[in-house]
Write a protein that holds these residues in place. Structure first.
Motif, PDB file in Angstrom:
ATOM      1  N   GLN A 190       0.841  -1.207   0.000  1.00  0.00           N
ATOM      2  CA  GLN A 190       0.000   0.000   0.000  1.00  0.00           C
ATOM      3  C   GLN A 190       0.877   1.258   0.000  1.00  0.00           C
ATOM      4  OE1 GLN A 190      -2.617  -0.561   3.420  1.00  0.00           O
ATOM      5  NE2 GLN A 190      -4.020  -1.818   2.213  1.00  0.00           N
ATOM      6  N   LEU A 191       1.802   1.290  -0.956  1.00  0.00           N
ATOM      7  CA  LEU A 191       2.732   2.407  -1.037  1.00  0.00           C
ATOM      8  C   LEU A 191       2.019   3.680  -1.475  1.00  0.00           C
ATOM      9  CD1 LEU A 191       5.895   0.784  -2.686  1.00  0.00           C
ATOM     10  CD2 LEU A 191       5.386   1.112  -0.264  1.00  0.00           C
ATOM     11  N   LYS A 192       2.399   4.766  -0.839  1.00  0.00           N
ATOM     12  CA  LYS A 192       1.855   6.069  -1.175  1.00  0.00           C
ATOM     13  C   LYS A 192       2.785   6.757  -2.172  1.00  0.00           C
ATOM     14  CE  LYS A 192      -0.183   6.543   3.434  1.00  0.00           C
ATOM     15  NZ  LYS A 192      -0.180   7.329   4.709  1.00  0.00           N
ATOM     16  N   PRO A 193       2.303   7.785  -2.882  1.00  0.00           N
ATOM     17  CA  PRO A 193       3.178   8.528  -3.790  1.00  0.00           C
ATOM     18  C   PRO A 193       4.434   9.011  -3.067  1.00  0.00           C
ATOM     19  CG  PRO A 193       0.912   9.161  -4.168  1.00  0.00           C
ATOM     20  CD  PRO A 193       0.907   8.279  -2.953  1.00  0.00           C
ATOM     21  N   GLY A 194       5.575   8.832  -3.726  1.00  0.00           N
ATOM     22  CA  GLY A 194       6.844   9.250  -3.140  1.00  0.00           C
ATOM     23  C   GLY A 194       7.579   8.155  -2.404  1.00  0.00           C
ATOM     24  N   GLN A 195       6.871   7.090  -2.014  1.00  0.00           N
ATOM     25  CA  GLN A 195       7.543   5.984  -1.322  1.00  0.00           C
ATOM     26  C   GLN A 195       8.256   5.085  -2.331  1.00  0.00           C
ATOM     27  OE1 GLN A 195       4.034   4.573   1.090  1.00  0.00           O
ATOM     28  NE2 GLN A 195       5.493   4.803   2.775  1.00  0.00           N
ATOM     29  N   TRP A 196       9.418   4.575  -1.917  1.00  0.00           N
ATOM     30  CA  TRP A 196      10.268   3.781  -2.812  1.00  0.00           C
ATOM     31  C   TRP A 196       9.707   2.374  -2.977  1.00  0.00           C
ATOM     32  CZ3 TRP A 196      15.534   5.130  -4.470  1.00  0.00           C
ATOM     33  CH2 TRP A 196      15.895   6.445  -4.160  1.00  0.00           C
ATOM     34  N   LEU A 197       9.840   1.870  -4.187  1.00  0.00           N
ATOM     35  CA  LEU A 197       9.470   0.499  -4.529  1.00  0.00           C
ATOM     36  C   LEU A 197      10.749  -0.194  -5.008  1.00  0.00           C
ATOM     37  CD1 LEU A 197       7.455  -1.789  -5.108  1.00  0.00           C
ATOM     38  CD2 LEU A 197       6.898  -0.642  -7.264  1.00  0.00           C
ATOM     39  N   ILE A 198      11.190  -1.185  -4.257  1.00  0.00           N
ATOM     40  CA  ILE A 198      12.488  -1.817  -4.520  1.00  0.00           C
ATOM     41  C   ILE A 198      12.300  -3.298  -4.815  1.00  0.00           C
ATOM     42  CG2 ILE A 198      14.797  -2.273  -3.586  1.00  0.00           C
ATOM     43  CD1 ILE A 198      14.366   0.146  -1.734  1.00  0.00           C
ATOM     44  N   GLY A 199      13.019  -3.775  -5.807  1.00  0.00           N
ATOM     45  CA  GLY A 199      13.030  -5.202  -6.135  1.00  0.00           C
ATOM     46  C   GLY A 199      14.458  -5.698  -6.209  1.00  0.00           C
ATOM     47  N   TYR A 200      14.631  -7.006  -6.061  1.00  0.00           N
ATOM     48  CA  TYR A 200      15.967  -7.600  -6.127  1.00  0.00           C
ATOM     49  C   TYR A 200      15.976  -8.739  -7.141  1.00  0.00           C
ATOM     50  CZ  TYR A 200      14.180 -11.548  -3.346  1.00  0.00           C
ATOM     51  OH  TYR A 200      13.462 -12.629  -2.907  1.00  0.00           O
ATOM     52  N   GLY A 201      17.174  -9.054  -7.626  1.00  0.00           N
ATOM     53  CA  GLY A 201      17.327 -10.211  -8.503  1.00  0.00           C
ATOM     54  C   GLY A 201      17.153  -9.918  -9.973  1.00  0.00           C
ATOM     55  N   TYR A 202      17.028  -8.656 -10.367  1.00  0.00           N
ATOM     56  CA  TYR A 202      16.841  -8.337 -11.785  1.00  0.00           C
ATOM     57  C   TYR A 202      18.041  -8.807 -12.606  1.00  0.00           C
ATOM     58  CZ  TYR A 202      17.282  -5.734 -16.085  1.00  0.00           C
ATOM     59  OH  TYR A 202      17.493  -5.412 -17.403  1.00  0.00           O
ATOM     60  N   ASP A 203      17.771  -9.509 -13.688  1.00  0.00           N
ATOM     61  CA  ASP A 203      18.826 -10.045 -14.559  1.00  0.00           C
ATOM     62  C   ASP A 203      18.369  -9.940 -16.006  1.00  0.00           C
ATOM     63  OD1 ASP A 203      20.831 -11.417 -15.853  1.00  0.00           O
ATOM     64  OD2 ASP A 203      20.727 -13.218 -14.613  1.00  0.00           O
ATOM     65  N   GLY A 204      18.879  -8.933 -16.704  1.00  0.00           N
ATOM     66  CA  GLY A 204      18.473  -8.715 -18.086  1.00  0.00           C
ATOM     67  C   GLY A 204      18.810  -9.857 -19.018  1.00  0.00           C
ATOM     68  N   THR A 205      19.807 -10.681 -18.651  1.00  0.00           N
ATOM     69  CA  THR A 205      20.200 -11.784 -19.538  1.00  0.00           C
ATOM     70  C   THR A 205      19.162 -12.894 -19.582  1.00  0.00           C
ATOM     71  OG1 THR A 205      21.398 -13.055 -17.842  1.00  0.00           O
ATOM     72  CG2 THR A 205      22.616 -11.320 -18.984  1.00  0.00           C
ATOM     73  N   THR A 206      18.221 -12.894 -18.648  1.00  0.00           N
ATOM     74  CA  THR A 206      17.218 -13.964 -18.598  1.00  0.00           C
ATOM     75  C   THR A 206      15.876 -13.552 -19.198  1.00  0.00           C
ATOM     76  OG1 THR A 206      16.386 -13.331 -16.407  1.00  0.00           O
ATOM     77  CG2 THR A 206      18.277 -14.841 -16.484  1.00  0.00           C
ATOM     78  N   LEU A 207      15.721 -12.300 -19.592  1.00  0.00           N
ATOM     79  CA  LEU A 207      14.433 -11.817 -20.071  1.00  0.00           C
ATOM     80  C   LEU A 207      14.153 -12.269 -21.494  1.00  0.00           C
ATOM     81  CD1 LEU A 207      14.542  -8.128 -18.741  1.00  0.00           C
ATOM     82  CD2 LEU A 207      13.414 -10.102 -17.700  1.00  0.00           C
ATOM     83  N   PRO A 213      15.854   4.240   1.016  1.00  0.00           N
ATOM     84  CA  PRO A 213      15.408   4.153   2.412  1.00  0.00           C
ATOM     85  C   PRO A 213      15.743   2.801   3.017  1.00  0.00           C
ATOM     86  CG  PRO A 213      13.549   3.878   0.934  1.00  0.00           C
ATOM     87  CD  PRO A 213      14.720   4.255   0.071  1.00  0.00           C
ATOM     88  N   ALA A 214      16.019   2.799   4.285  1.00  0.00           N
ATOM     89  CA  ALA A 214      16.302   1.558   5.010  1.00  0.00           C
ATOM     90  C   ALA A 214      15.390   1.491   6.222  1.00  0.00           C
ATOM     91  CB  ALA A 214      17.766   1.518   5.443  1.00  0.00           C
ATOM     92  N   PRO A 215      15.104   0.300   6.714  1.00  0.00           N
ATOM     93  CA  PRO A 215      14.327   0.198   7.959  1.00  0.00           C
ATOM     94  C   PRO A 215      15.035   0.922   9.096  1.00  0.00           C
ATOM     95  CG  PRO A 215      14.565  -1.948   6.896  1.00  0.00           C
ATOM     96  CD  PRO A 215      15.491  -1.021   6.183  1.00  0.00           C
ATOM     97  N   SER A 216      14.293   1.294  10.104  1.00  0.00           N
ATOM     98  CA  SER A 216      14.891   1.938  11.263  1.00  0.00           C
ATOM     99  C   SER A 216      15.847   0.970  11.963  1.00  0.00           C
ATOM    100  CB  SER A 216      13.813   2.384  12.248  1.00  0.00           C
ATOM    101  OG  SER A 216      13.202   1.251  12.852  1.00  0.00           O
ATOM    102  N   GLU A 217      16.700   1.520  12.812  1.00  0.00           N
ATOM    103  CA  GLU A 217      17.642   0.675  13.551  1.00  0.00           C
ATOM    104  C   GLU A 217      16.905  -0.384  14.355  1.00  0.00           C
ATOM    105  OE1 GLU A 217      19.883   1.776  17.361  1.00  0.00           O
ATOM    106  OE2 GLU A 217      21.420   2.014  15.804  1.00  0.00           O
ATOM    107  N   GLN A 218      15.834   0.006  15.026  1.00  0.00           N
ATOM    108  CA  GLN A 218      15.104  -0.950  15.848  1.00  0.00           C
ATOM    109  C   GLN A 218      14.449  -2.017  14.992  1.00  0.00           C
ATOM    110  OE1 GLN A 218      15.292  -0.958  19.285  1.00  0.00           O
ATOM    111  NE2 GLN A 218      14.462  -3.020  18.924  1.00  0.00           N
ATOM    112  N   GLU A 219      13.910  -1.629  13.838  1.00  0.00           N
ATOM    113  CA  GLU A 219      13.304  -2.616  12.937  1.00  0.00           C
ATOM    114  C   GLU A 219      14.347  -3.617  12.457  1.00  0.00           C
ATOM    115  OE1 GLU A 219       9.653  -0.172  10.789  1.00  0.00           O
ATOM    116  OE2 GLU A 219      11.716   0.168  10.119  1.00  0.00           O
ATOM    117  N   GLN A 220      15.546  -3.126  12.170  1.00  0.00           N
ATOM    118  CA  GLN A 220      16.602  -4.029  11.723  1.00  0.00           C
ATOM    119  C   GLN A 220      17.046  -4.949  12.853  1.00  0.00           C
ATOM    120  OE1 GLN A 220      19.531  -2.417   8.714  1.00  0.00           O
ATOM    121  NE2 GLN A 220      18.677  -0.473   9.430  1.00  0.00           N
TER     122      GLN A 220
END
Length: 542
Positions: free
Chosen positions: A109-126, A206-213
């Motif tokens: 439920q991301l709001k405008p301005g919040q980051w959307l991050i993904g991992y594992g992107y590999d253009g060689t497999t597309l 952005p990273a989680p807060s210290e306590q969240e980590q």
């Protein structure tokens, strides 16, 4: 007579020792191995309170030691979209990738301005046969910065809002040591940033807060323990998160051993301030093991540093591309001498053979001291004569045979068979007597040690091509790279890596014996239970 706290029996016990490779039973007392041998010999240590553990035909091994990974990813990735290709994820095309990002955006439920991050992107497999661009992303995510992290962790594809949030102009020149892919015929960024071009983005994400980590440490460690690891690492620790590990240790949050390595970018400053105890023993299961230097980039991202050019264009379409180093020879020489002069162990990331040449030169410039146990992480495209130098200098290797499966076909296309088939040359290293570990580079590939073992034994690519049949290991040799030889790499071979009296009772139980099953079944073997100093820290459901 010392009575054991517990005794394991009725299964295959692989000790990883030369003198007694197999045993019938193993006894534990006060977190250490008390006895290992025949059932009759070990049974004399059974007392009234001894717990009998029936392996039920399963296999007991020393706990695995993480040859190289990035533990912080186990904390942060929980909220990231999995953009990986099968079998790690489900992305086969740009359309799949966008749909996965959209699903993650909705779930969070991301709001405008919040980051959307993904991992594992590999253009060689597309299936699209090209790299993802910001033009693909912008229409679907006009109000959210999107970062599709490259599978190598050395770069990412950004949409336009992400460029803006990271304060990077789309027409900005690439910094030294960076690569910015351009829209053909223009100087405008297409979306893919690698190496130093990507660093400003990474610093602004952005990273989680210290306590969240801190609260995520238990779950992250369970990810490692669930894969049979009793010793994990982060190499290097990011400057911003290094204090987090000390705080986690002070709060008693570690239940497996953890080794952190200083980031080479802050190493001289940290050393000058005498603010970090290095090479000392564990404190609450945490210690700083040395310094990690990143000399070049990734071969699958075409940012490694080679002596000979690729057969294909560089990541930005460059001709006769050999990649570039991440550090100058002068700076590398200074870092290595500083570490050696202070008795600090060095782990250096070198994928391409030109980067390995730089490391060999730096070692020689520092006087080529003996017994440093310097580790060359990846050693992916080391040349045979460089391996001979490893022997001369006492260098260790931490290989990455998962590349044979995930990018073996890509390396053949980029380098040709002769160079590609010599990737992570474990047999050549073994024949020379070079100790080596084998690793996942998590989150570049999954932590799964049985998959790592399978790739070292099989060396089969996604397409079924054998990537260097002559470099295959036997299953037992492959297990050494996950146990005793990995312990040697850490300098902990007296405490870990084999099942011998006096050593820590760091153990893993597998559902099958990897030395007895058909090769292609090795990767299907599951972790049943993991013990750290005799205490269960993971048990599979059921």
């Amino acid at each position: 007579m010392d009575f054991a706290d517990s005794i394991f029996s009725n299964g295959d016990i692989i000790t990883m020792t030369d003198s007694q490779p197999a045993a019938e039973a193993l006894a534990i007392k006060d977190g250490r191995i008390l006895a290992v041998g025949s059932a009759a010999d070990v049974s004399v240590h059974a007392g009234p309170a001894t717990k009998r553990i029936d392996l039920g035909g399963k296999t007991l091994l020393p706990g695995f030691l993480d040859g190289h990974s990035h533990f912080i990813n186990a904390i942060r990735m929980a909220s990231w979209a999995n953009l990986s290709a099968p079998p790690v994820g489900k992305v086969r095309s740009i359309a799949d990738l966008i749909a996965t990002l959209q699903a993650t955006k909705e779930e969070q439920q991301l709001k405008p301005g919040q980051w959307l991050i993904g991992y594992g992107y590999d253009g060689t497999t597309l299936a699209d046969g090209r790299e993802l661009t910001r033009a693909d992303l912008d229409p679907h995510f006009p109000e959210n910065p999107v970062v599709a992290m490259h599978v190598s962790l050395h770069g990412a594809v950004l949409n336009t809002p992400a460029f803006e949030a990271a304060h990077i102009g789309v027409n900005a020149p690439a910094p030294e040591g960076g690569m910015t892919a351009r829209i053909p015929g223009t100087e405008e960024a297409a979306g893919l940033l690698m190496e130093h071009s990507f660093l400003p983005v990474y610093m602004n994400m952005p990273a989680p807060s210290e306590q969240e980590q801190l609260d995520a440490f238990e779950t992250a460690q369970k990810t490692y323990a669930g894969n049979g690891y009793t010793t994990a690492q982060d190499a290097p620790m990011e400057p911003a998160t290094r204090p987090l590990y000390h705080k986690a240790a002070d709060q008693g949050r570690f239940f497996i051993d953890f080794v952190g390595f200083l980031n080479w970018l802050e190493f001289p400053e940290v050393l000058a301030k005498h603010s970090e105890p290095v090479n000392e023993g564990y404190s609450n299961r945490f210690r700083v093991g040395g310094v990690k230097i990143v000399a070049d980039g990734s071969p699958q991202g075409k940012t490694a540093y080679w002596t000979q050019p690729l057969l294909t264009p560089g990541p930005g379409g460059e001709k006769d591309w050999r990649g570039e180093p991440n550090v100058s020879q002068e700076d590398l020489n200074a870092l290595i001498k500083l570490a050696y002069d202070n008795g600090i162990k060095v782990w250096t990331h070198c994928n391409g053979d030109a980067a390995i040449d730089m490391m060999l030169e730096a070692h020689a410039a520092a006087g080529a001291p003996a017994n440093t146990r310097t580790t060359i992480i990846h050693s992916q495209f080391v040349r045979p004569e460089q391996l001979d130098k490893y022997v001369e200098y006492g260098f260790l290797a931490s290989f990455f045979t998962n590349h044979a499966y995930f990018w073996g076909d890509v390396h053949v296309e980029n380098l040709g068979k002769e160079r590609a088939y010599f990737l992570s040359p474990t047999r050549s290293a073994k024949n020379r007597g070079i100790p080596f570990s084998n690793h996942s580079d998590f989150a570049v590939t999954p932590l799964n040690p049985m998959f790592i073992l399978w790739t070292s034994v099989s060396r089969t690519s996604r397409s079924g091509q054998i990537i260097g049949a002559g470099e295959r290991l036997s299953p037992h040799e492959g297990l050494r790279a996950l146990t005793i030889d990995a312990a040697y790499q850490y300098g902990e071979e007296r405490e870990k890596g084999t099942l011998e009296p006096g050593k820590l009772a760091d153990l893993v139980v597998l559902d099958r014996n990897p030395t007895k099953v058909p090769v292609d079944e090795i990767k299907e073997i599951e972790i049943v239970e993991t013990f750290k100093e005799g205490a269960s820290v993971f048990r599979a459901a059921g």
